[in-house]
Design a protein around this motif. Structure first.
Motif, PDB file in Angstrom:
ATOM      1  N   GLY A  68       0.820  -1.210   0.000  1.00  0.00           N
ATOM      2  CA  GLY A  68       0.000   0.000   0.000  1.00  0.00           C
ATOM      3  C   GLY A  68       0.853   1.259   0.000  1.00  0.00           C
ATOM      4  N   ARG A  69       1.918   1.256   0.788  1.00  0.00           N
ATOM      5  CA  ARG A  69       2.823   2.413   0.811  1.00  0.00           C
ATOM      6  C   ARG A  69       3.529   2.567  -0.535  1.00  0.00           C
ATOM      7  NH1 ARG A  69       3.584   5.051   5.293  1.00  0.00           N
ATOM      8  NH2 ARG A  69       5.646   5.786   4.718  1.00  0.00           N
ATOM      9  N   LEU A  70       3.931   1.453  -1.110  1.00  0.00           N
ATOM     10  CA  LEU A  70       4.606   1.499  -2.411  1.00  0.00           C
ATOM     11  C   LEU A  70       3.655   2.020  -3.485  1.00  0.00           C
ATOM     12  CD1 LEU A  70       7.338   0.841  -3.638  1.00  0.00           C
ATOM     13  CD2 LEU A  70       6.532  -1.484  -4.028  1.00  0.00           C
ATOM     14  N   ARG A  71       2.409   1.541  -3.474  1.00  0.00           N
ATOM     15  CA  ARG A  71       1.424   2.014  -4.454  1.00  0.00           C
ATOM     16  C   ARG A  71       1.117   3.489  -4.260  1.00  0.00           C
ATOM     17  NH1 ARG A  71      -3.627  -1.872  -4.463  1.00  0.00           N
ATOM     18  NH2 ARG A  71      -4.387  -0.260  -5.842  1.00  0.00           N
ATOM     19  N   ARG A  72       1.041   3.923  -3.012  1.00  0.00           N
ATOM     20  CA  ARG A  72       0.647   5.309  -2.737  1.00  0.00           C
ATOM     21  C   ARG A  72       1.796   6.295  -2.900  1.00  0.00           C
ATOM     22  NH1 ARG A  72      -2.318   7.812   2.541  1.00  0.00           N
ATOM     23  NH2 ARG A  72      -2.645   9.858   1.620  1.00  0.00           N
ATOM     24  N   PHE A  73       2.991   5.918  -2.453  1.00  0.00           N
ATOM     25  CA  PHE A  73       4.099   6.866  -2.412  1.00  0.00           C
ATOM     26  C   PHE A  73       5.272   6.502  -3.320  1.00  0.00           C
ATOM     27  CE2 PHE A  73       2.195   6.920   1.923  1.00  0.00           C
ATOM     28  CZ  PHE A  73       1.622   8.177   1.850  1.00  0.00           C
ATOM     29  N   GLY A  74       5.207   5.358  -3.996  1.00  0.00           N
ATOM     30  CA  GLY A  74       6.350   4.893  -4.775  1.00  0.00           C
ATOM     31  C   GLY A  74       6.458   5.460  -6.176  1.00  0.00           C
ATOM     32  N   GLY A  75       5.460   6.200  -6.630  1.00  0.00           N
ATOM     33  CA  GLY A  75       5.502   6.776  -7.972  1.00  0.00           C
ATOM     34  C   GLY A  75       5.641   5.729  -9.060  1.00  0.00           C
ATOM     35  N   LEU A  76       4.968   4.590  -8.886  1.00  0.00           N
ATOM     36  CA  LEU A  76       5.155   3.470  -9.805  1.00  0.00           C
ATOM     37  C   LEU A  76       4.820   3.823 -11.248  1.00  0.00           C
ATOM     38  CD1 LEU A  76       3.771   0.551  -7.609  1.00  0.00           C
ATOM     39  CD2 LEU A  76       6.151   1.278  -7.914  1.00  0.00           C
ATOM     40  N   ALA A  77       3.693   4.492 -11.479  1.00  0.00           N
ATOM     41  CA  ALA A  77       3.294   4.830 -12.855  1.00  0.00           C
ATOM     42  C   ALA A  77       4.262   5.828 -13.478  1.00  0.00           C
ATOM     43  CB  ALA A  77       1.871   5.384 -12.870  1.00  0.00           C
ATOM     44  N   LEU A 127      -3.758  -1.378 -12.750  1.00  0.00           N
ATOM     45  CA  LEU A 127      -4.434  -0.755 -11.615  1.00  0.00           C
ATOM     46  C   LEU A 127      -3.858   0.637 -11.418  1.00  0.00           C
ATOM     47  CD1 LEU A 127      -4.310  -3.620  -8.938  1.00  0.00           C
ATOM     48  CD2 LEU A 127      -6.330  -2.829 -10.153  1.00  0.00           C
ATOM     49  N   GLU A 128      -4.725   1.621 -11.292  1.00  0.00           N
ATOM     50  CA  GLU A 128      -4.298   2.989 -10.991  1.00  0.00           C
ATOM     51  C   GLU A 128      -3.190   3.477 -11.925  1.00  0.00           C
ATOM     52  OE1 GLU A 128      -3.188   2.455  -6.912  1.00  0.00           O
ATOM     53  OE2 GLU A 128      -5.266   2.417  -6.242  1.00  0.00           O
TER      54      GLU A 128
END
Length: 181
Positions: A106-115, A147-148
């Motif tokens: 969840g932290r990686l998805r929210r704060f990791g700037g994956l996209a 996703l997202e």
């Protein structure tokens, strides 16, 4: 690599990120300079992606362990003991504390700037995919999912514990999915 932000102080966008489960042992038992997925798993991943060497894979992909500590081995099931005639592998893998994994994902998805940072995120194993919020019902690895705004590739865990890798057709299906992403 795709272009990206060197003037702004950001490093260039990488092709992807590979997310493993956890280190294979406690810190004092890991080899000096430990990197996630090193050894047999990185050789398998490189080959799946079409690279000759792991170094070529890591030139285009970053890598992390979702959980930064080793939760310890799974308890051995009676039918997996050598004394019962089982001969596929000597280890059943490690426990996977899903609550901690979901928090980390969840932290990686929210704060990791994956996209923003990656064209694709490779999740190693169904448990890692579940930690990222993907439904597993009636799903078999490998699969692609978005996703997202993030494109995910879900592969079987690349360790030797997964029986998936014993079948050549399965291997080719995983390679085709990875390369298509």
């Amino acid at each position: 690599r795709t272009g990206g932000g060197e003037e702004s102080g950001e490093r260039p966008r990488r092709r992807g990120l590979v997310v493993g489960q956890a280190p294979p042992g406690p810190p004092d038992a890991l080899p000096a300079g430990y990197q996630p997925l090193q050894g047999q798993p990185e050789r398998r991943l490189a080959r799946l992606a079409g690279f000759a060497l792991p170094e070529e894979l890591w030139a285009s992909f970053d890598r992390i362990d979702l959980i930064g500590w080793c939760p310890g081995p799974k308890a051995r099931k009676a039918y997996h003991f050598w004394s019962s005639g089982y001969r596929k592998h000597r280890c059943d893998g490690h426990r996977f504390p899903m609550r901690d994994a979901r928090l980390a994902a969840g932290r990686l998805r929210r704060f990791g700037g994956l996209a923003r940072r990656y064209a694709v995120v490779v999740l190693c194993g169904r448990m890692v995919a579940s930690a990222f919020g993907m439904g597993l019902a009636s799903r078999t690895v490998p699969w692609l999912e978005e996703l997202e705004g993030v494109r995910y590739v879900v592969l079987p865990h690349p360790s030797g514990v997964s029986h998936f890798w014993n079948d050549e057709v399965s291997w080719h299906r995983a390679a085709g999915t990875f390369r298509a992403a």
